[in-house]
Design a protein around this motif. Structure first.
Motif, PDB file in Angstrom:
ATOM      1  N   SER A 110       0.827  -1.200   0.000  1.00 50.63           N
ATOM      2  CA  SER A 110       0.000   0.000   0.000  1.00 50.63           C
ATOM      3  C   SER A 110       0.864   1.254   0.000  1.00 50.63           C
ATOM      4  O   SER A 110       0.583   2.211  -0.716  1.00 50.63           O
ATOM      5  CB  SER A 110      -0.928  -0.012   1.215  1.00 50.63           C
ATOM      6  N   GLU A 111       1.932   1.271   0.809  1.00 48.30           N
ATOM      7  CA  GLU A 111       2.820   2.434   0.854  1.00 48.30           C
ATOM      8  C   GLU A 111       3.546   2.600  -0.479  1.00 48.30           C
ATOM      9  O   GLU A 111       3.675   3.707  -0.979  1.00 48.30           O
ATOM     10  CB  GLU A 111       3.828   2.323   2.004  1.00 48.30           C
ATOM     11  N   GLU A 112       4.003   1.491  -1.061  1.00 42.38           N
ATOM     12  CA  GLU A 112       4.680   1.576  -2.353  1.00 42.38           C
ATOM     13  C   GLU A 112       3.748   2.153  -3.409  1.00 42.38           C
ATOM     14  O   GLU A 112       4.143   3.029  -4.181  1.00 42.38           O
ATOM     15  CB  GLU A 112       5.173   0.198  -2.794  1.00 42.38           C
TER      16      GLU A 112
ATOM     17  N   GLY B  89      14.626  27.409  -3.972  1.00 40.26           N
ATOM     18  CA  GLY B  89      14.578  25.961  -4.130  1.00 40.26           C
ATOM     19  C   GLY B  89      14.171  25.276  -2.840  1.00 40.26           C
ATOM     20  O   GLY B  89      14.260  25.861  -1.755  1.00 40.26           O
ATOM     21  N   PHE B  90      13.713  24.054  -2.965  1.00 41.54           N
ATOM     22  CA  PHE B  90      13.386  23.230  -1.804  1.00 41.54           C
ATOM     23  C   PHE B  90      13.583  21.775  -2.173  1.00 41.54           C
ATOM     24  O   PHE B  90      13.554  21.416  -3.349  1.00 41.54           O
ATOM     25  CB  PHE B  90      11.948  23.475  -1.310  1.00 41.54           C
ATOM     26  N   ASN B  91      13.817  20.943  -1.153  1.00 45.13           N
ATOM     27  CA  ASN B  91      13.863  19.509  -1.400  1.00 45.13           C
ATOM     28  C   ASN B  91      13.523  18.762  -0.120  1.00 45.13           C
ATOM     29  O   ASN B  91      13.632  19.299   0.979  1.00 45.13           O
ATOM     30  CB  ASN B  91      15.206  19.057  -1.994  1.00 45.13           C
ATOM     31  N   ALA B  92      13.066  17.551  -0.307  1.00 42.43           N
ATOM     32  CA  ALA B  92      12.736  16.670   0.806  1.00 42.43           C
ATOM     33  C   ALA B  92      13.230  15.273   0.469  1.00 42.43           C
ATOM     34  O   ALA B  92      13.139  14.842  -0.687  1.00 42.43           O
ATOM     35  CB  ALA B  92      11.233  16.643   1.064  1.00 42.43           C
ATOM     36  N   ASN B  93      13.746  14.584   1.472  1.00 41.16           N
ATOM     37  CA  ASN B  93      14.149  13.188   1.358  1.00 41.16           C
ATOM     38  C   ASN B  93      13.478  12.453   2.507  1.00 41.16           C
ATOM     39  O   ASN B  93      13.760  12.741   3.671  1.00 41.16           O
ATOM     40  CB  ASN B  93      15.669  13.044   1.457  1.00 41.16           C
ATOM     41  N   VAL B  94      12.590  11.528   2.172  1.00 40.09           N
ATOM     42  CA  VAL B  94      11.754  10.889   3.184  1.00 40.09           C
ATOM     43  C   VAL B  94      11.776   9.374   3.001  1.00 40.09           C
ATOM     44  O   VAL B  94      11.724   8.876   1.871  1.00 40.09           O
ATOM     45  CB  VAL B  94      10.300  11.417   3.088  1.00 40.09           C
ATOM     46  N   THR B  95      11.827   8.655   4.121  1.00 38.75           N
ATOM     47  CA  THR B  95      11.783   7.199   4.128  1.00 38.75           C
ATOM     48  C   THR B  95      10.516   6.736   4.837  1.00 38.75           C
ATOM     49  O   THR B  95      10.144   7.305   5.865  1.00 38.75           O
ATOM     50  CB  THR B  95      13.022   6.633   4.852  1.00 38.75           C
ATOM     51  N   ALA B  96       9.882   5.711   4.272  1.00 38.23           N
ATOM     52  CA  ALA B  96       8.675   5.137   4.873  1.00 38.23           C
ATOM     53  C   ALA B  96       9.028   3.808   5.528  1.00 38.23           C
ATOM     54  O   ALA B  96       9.785   3.013   4.973  1.00 38.23           O
ATOM     55  CB  ALA B  96       7.608   4.913   3.813  1.00 38.23           C
ATOM     56  N   SER B  97       8.452   3.603   6.702  1.00 41.46           N
ATOM     57  CA  SER B  97       8.541   2.317   7.384  1.00 41.46           C
ATOM     58  C   SER B  97       7.118   1.971   7.782  1.00 41.46           C
ATOM     59  O   SER B  97       6.609   2.481   8.777  1.00 41.46           O
ATOM     60  CB  SER B  97       9.451   2.420   8.606  1.00 41.46           C
TER      61      SER B  97
ATOM     62  N   SER C 233       9.954   2.372  -0.597  1.00 38.67           N
ATOM     63  CA  SER C 233      10.010   2.839   0.793  1.00 38.67           C
ATOM     64  C   SER C 233      10.544   4.252   0.984  1.00 38.67           C
ATOM     65  O   SER C 233      10.852   4.650   2.100  1.00 38.67           O
ATOM     66  CB  SER C 233      10.866   1.878   1.626  1.00 38.67           C
ATOM     67  N   ARG C 234      10.653   5.019  -0.085  1.00 33.74           N
ATOM     68  CA  ARG C 234      11.153   6.392   0.085  1.00 33.74           C
ATOM     69  C   ARG C 234      10.745   7.263  -1.093  1.00 33.74           C
ATOM     70  O   ARG C 234      10.424   6.767  -2.161  1.00 33.74           O
ATOM     71  CB  ARG C 234      12.656   6.415   0.317  1.00 33.74           C
ATOM     72  N   PHE C 235      10.749   8.565  -0.834  1.00 31.45           N
ATOM     73  CA  PHE C 235      10.550   9.506  -1.924  1.00 31.45           C
ATOM     74  C   PHE C 235      11.439  10.719  -1.726  1.00 31.45           C
ATOM     75  O   PHE C 235      11.864  11.032  -0.621  1.00 31.45           O
ATOM     76  CB  PHE C 235       9.081   9.896  -2.102  1.00 31.45           C
ATOM     77  N   GLN C 236      11.724  11.360  -2.842  1.00 29.86           N
ATOM     78  CA  GLN C 236      12.551  12.565  -2.848  1.00 29.86           C
ATOM     79  C   GLN C 236      11.844  13.598  -3.707  1.00 29.86           C
ATOM     80  O   GLN C 236      11.332  13.273  -4.787  1.00 29.86           O
ATOM     81  CB  GLN C 236      13.928  12.259  -3.425  1.00 29.86           C
ATOM     82  N   MET C 237      11.779  14.823  -3.229  1.00 27.30           N
ATOM     83  CA  MET C 237      11.182  15.915  -3.979  1.00 27.30           C
ATOM     84  C   MET C 237      12.220  17.016  -4.127  1.00 27.30           C
ATOM     85  O   MET C 237      12.870  17.394  -3.143  1.00 27.30           O
ATOM     86  CB  MET C 237       9.967  16.488  -3.248  1.00 27.30           C
TER      87      MET C 237
END
Length: 167
Positions: A22-24, A79-87, A62-66
């Motif tokens: 579901s997360e993927e 500019g902006f960026n995000a690096n996020v990991t899902a568990s 399990s992760r996304f980057q913006m």
């Protein structure tokens, strides 16, 4: 009794696998190139500034980057960026915005929205705490909002709202 334990373990593994799938699926739905516009509050009590934005989001299971930028008043670009990991449905990572320093993101997903508690790298609007929401809107929309509290009134204020479409 052994049969009951085996059934519980099998069901637990199935639930974890389903949550992971579901997360993927959700993360893949926010992958792509996004463009749009929004409003950014420059200071508490001040006026909101119109911005136009472009963003690229990459995701895996399990992760996304913006990575993106927003432009205001034709000449100012940030500019902006995000690096996020899902568990599972829990998310953590970093966000770098105007300050250029990484801020901490910790949150979870409910439905089509990931809600983060943000700890800014610097004091913003009187403190270092805020909320950020990344919401999938329909098949090709994405809304990113930051919400802070006015230290004087205690009321929540939307300080940034970006409405993006997949391009």
């Amino acid at each position: 009794m052994k049969l009951l334990i085996a059934a519980v373990l099998a069901f637990s593994c199935l639930s974890i696998e389903t949550a992971s799938a579901s997360e993927e699926q959700f993360l893949k739905s926010i992958e792509g190139r996004w463009t749009g516009s929004g409003l950014v509050l420059r200071e508490l009590g001040g006026q909101k500034v119109n911005v136009t934005c472009n963003m690229q989001s990459n995701a895996d299971a399990s992760r996304f980057q913006m990575d993106g930028s927003c432009r205001a008043l034709v000449v100012i670009s940030r500019g902006f960026n995000a690096n996020v990991t899902a568990s599972g449905a829990r998310y953590s990572g970093t966000y770098v915005g105007v300050s250029g320093k990484p801020s901490t993101l910790v949150g979870s997903r409910s439905g089509n929205t990931i809600s983060f508690d943000v700890t800014w790298a610097n004091v913003v609007y009187g403190d270092r705490k805020a909320r950020m929401e990344v919401r999938k809107v329909g098949a090709d929309g994405l809304q990113i909002r930051t919400i802070d509290k006015d230290p004087k009134s205690g009321k929540s204020i939307v300080t940034t709202q970006l409405n993006l479409k997949k391009s």
